[in-house]
Design an enzyme around this catalytic site. Structure first.
Site, PDB file in Angstrom:
ATOM      1  N   CYS A 194     -13.443   1.455 -14.595  1.00 44.51           N
ATOM      2  CA  CYS A 194     -13.946   2.833 -14.506  1.00 44.51           C
ATOM      3  C   CYS A 194     -12.746   3.785 -14.501  1.00 44.51           C
ATOM      4  CB  CYS A 194     -14.804   3.003 -13.250  1.00 44.51           C
ATOM      5  SG  CYS A 194     -15.758   4.529 -13.273  1.00 44.51           S
ATOM      6  N   TYR A 237       9.672   9.457  -4.648  1.00 47.19           N
ATOM      7  CA  TYR A 237       8.994   9.761  -3.372  1.00 47.19           C
ATOM      8  C   TYR A 237       9.681   9.024  -2.222  1.00 47.19           C
ATOM      9  CZ  TYR A 237       5.373  11.739  -6.286  1.00 47.19           C
ATOM     10  OH  TYR A 237       4.697  12.493  -7.190  1.00 47.19           O
ATOM     11  N   ASP A 297      -9.525   6.775  -2.415  1.00 51.84           N
ATOM     12  CA  ASP A 297      -8.378   7.289  -3.165  1.00 51.84           C
ATOM     13  C   ASP A 297      -8.939   7.842  -4.473  1.00 51.84           C
ATOM     14  OD1 ASP A 297      -8.992   5.056  -4.644  1.00 51.84           O
ATOM     15  OD2 ASP A 297      -6.951   4.283  -4.722  1.00 51.84           O
ATOM     16  N   LEU A 304      12.228   4.359  -7.418  1.00 46.91           N
ATOM     17  CA  LEU A 304      10.772   4.362  -7.192  1.00 46.91           C
ATOM     18  C   LEU A 304      10.231   5.766  -6.900  1.00 46.91           C
ATOM     19  CD1 LEU A 304      10.411   1.098  -5.094  1.00 46.91           C
ATOM     20  CD2 LEU A 304       9.410   1.532  -7.335  1.00 46.91           C
ATOM     21  N   GLU A 313     -11.359  -3.784  -1.910  1.00 48.73           N
ATOM     22  CA  GLU A 313     -10.335  -4.036  -2.913  1.00 48.73           C
ATOM     23  C   GLU A 313     -10.963  -4.120  -4.304  1.00 48.73           C
ATOM     24  OE1 GLU A 313      -7.664  -7.253  -2.023  1.00 48.73           O
ATOM     25  OE2 GLU A 313      -6.023  -6.158  -2.985  1.00 48.73           O
ATOM     26  N   TYR A 334      -6.611   6.871   3.967  1.00 47.43           N
ATOM     27  CA  TYR A 334      -6.849   5.861   2.931  1.00 47.43           C
ATOM     28  C   TYR A 334      -6.082   4.565   3.246  1.00 47.43           C
ATOM     29  CZ  TYR A 334      -5.970   2.999  -1.025  1.00 47.43           C
ATOM     30  OH  TYR A 334      -5.823   1.888  -1.792  1.00 47.43           O
ATOM     31  N   CYS A 350     -18.757  -3.173 -17.248  1.00 48.01           N
ATOM     32  CA  CYS A 350     -18.803  -2.796 -15.833  1.00 48.01           C
ATOM     33  C   CYS A 350     -19.961  -3.486 -15.114  1.00 48.01           C
ATOM     34  CB  CYS A 350     -18.950  -1.282 -15.723  1.00 48.01           C
ATOM     35  SG  CYS A 350     -19.045  -0.725 -14.011  1.00 48.01           S
ATOM     36  N   GLU A 370       0.827  -1.217   0.000  1.00 53.56           N
ATOM     37  CA  GLU A 370       0.000   0.000   0.000  1.00 53.56           C
ATOM     38  C   GLU A 370       0.858   1.262   0.000  1.00 53.56           C
ATOM     39  OE1 GLU A 370      -3.092   0.712  -0.489  1.00 53.56           O
ATOM     40  OE2 GLU A 370      -3.607  -1.382  -0.743  1.00 53.56           O
TER      41      GLU A 370
END
Ligand code: SF4
Length: 365
Positions: free
Chosen positions: A206, A95, A151, A93, A196, A133, A216, A50
């Protein structure tokens, strides 16, 4: 003409139940096979994934998670490791504050939670780098609690199914999405499966542009689709203002083929990572005179230029090769390291390119 915006109302319980059931059924059949989707879920691997997924594409997270998890198979392993070892595994990666926060979180888990990832949202929120989140995602997906998550993907799905034509930059829109997410998770059968699944639906079906409404599971319930507004909800956000900065990086090699490298400052962009000695300027590219004076080098020669974009900055890299200005007036910053030793250091993507791709091609021993 675009119809009037729809006034957002709380999702009624029956409608929420129908939506949740469709998402759960769809996800049970369509979930991607990802390394952290084990049964049962490993709380630590889920937290790692996450944190990684906060600003990194899922396919990239899936590639990198096995190495991270096998090096640090528990919070305690990471808590005892030096920060540089996690930064090295995090190389490329971006950040990097996420890696530093993860290190601090691991120490907090070791010291305050007996080495176990906590299950309560309030405890998860105490961990550095864990926001509402991520706390909701771990509590629901790992511990099956009825915790909401919002999110970008989830907010978009909720706004579309409800036809909520709200300004995504407005704080009230966020509050609306959190309230609806709570109603949905309260109505589902399995919070783990539903939350999830909702995220997966936003990632695969979406999507921000050209949503695949025909595939959908929510197409019959979706108000945006009914009003043919699926391409307009949510309205696009104004792009954030970008800032241009200049980094003059100097490649210096010795007779043995070692390359001069230095550690960046402990604060700011790419903190504590490694680079070729670099002079930075917010205004314009540093002049050769400034570079030779500041970095203690001589015989500067241009060796290329490239642009590297971070989320908010355009970083213009001006590359030079040079010789050290020994014995005086100064000693160049940093230390001479072999390419192998540099490759083992934590490096941001542009610095990896400079030190390990451009430097060997421009070596001037
Ligand atoms: S029907 Fe289309 S717009 Fe509505 S939730 Fe599904 S993919 Fe999104």
């Amino acid at each position: 003409m675009r119809p009037d915006p729809v006034t957002p109302n709380p999702i009624p319980r029956d409608r929420a139940k129908r939506i949740a059931a469709r998402v759960e059924t769809w996800f049970a059949k369509n979930a991607r096979d990802l390394p952290w989707r084990t049964s049962p879920r490993d709380p630590w691997m889920s937290l790692l994934s996450e944190i990684l997924a906060q600003q990194t594409q899922i396919s990239r997270v899936a590639e990198r998670i096995p190495a991270l998890f096998s090096t640090f198979p528990s919070p305690t392993h990471l808590a005892h490791a030096p920060e540089q070892s996690i930064l090295a595994l995090w190389s490329g990666l971006g950040y990097y504050s996420r890696a530093r926060n993860l290190h601090k979180s691991a120490q907090m888990i070791r010291d305050s939670f007996d080495g176990n990832v906590p299950s309560a949202v309030d405890d998860l929120l105490k961990l550095p780098g864990v926001g509402r989140y991520t706390a909701g995602a771990i509590a629901s997906m790992v511990f099956n609690q009825r915790a909401p998550i919002v999110d970008g993907n989830v907010r978009r799905v909720i706004m579309r199914i409800e036809g909520a034509d709200l300004d995504p930059a407005n704080k009230a829109t966020d509050q609306y999405a959190w309230a609806q997410s709570q109603r949905l998770v309260n109505a589902c059968t399995s919070p783990a499966l539903f939350n999830e699944g909702l995220m997966e639906l936003g990632a695969l079906i979406c999507t921000p542009r050209a949503p695949k409404c025909a595939q959908c599971p929510l197409s019959r319930s979706c108000r945006a689709r009914r009003a043919n507004l699926q391409d307009q909800i949510p309205a696009p956000k104004k792009p954030a203002a970008r800032k241009a900065i200049h980094h003059a990086a100097v490649i210096v090699t010795d007779a043995a083929g070692k390359i001069l490298a230095e550690q960046r400052p402990a604060r700011g962009l790419w903190a504590n990572l490694w680079q070729a000695p670099t002079l930075e300027s917010a205004e314009r590219a540093p002049t050769p005179r400034q570079i030779t004076a500041e970095l203690g080098v001589r015989k500067l020669k241009p060796a290329g230029h490239f642009l590297f974009k971070t989320t908010h900055r355009d970083v213009h890299f001006h590359i030079y090769s040079a010789h050290p200005a020994e014995p005086s007036p100064g000693t160049p910053r940093g230390e001479f390291l072999s390419p192998e030793a540099i490759a083992a250091k934590p490096l941001a993507t542009p610095h990896r390119r400079i030190l390990l791709e451009i430097a060997p091609a421009t070596a001037r021993p």
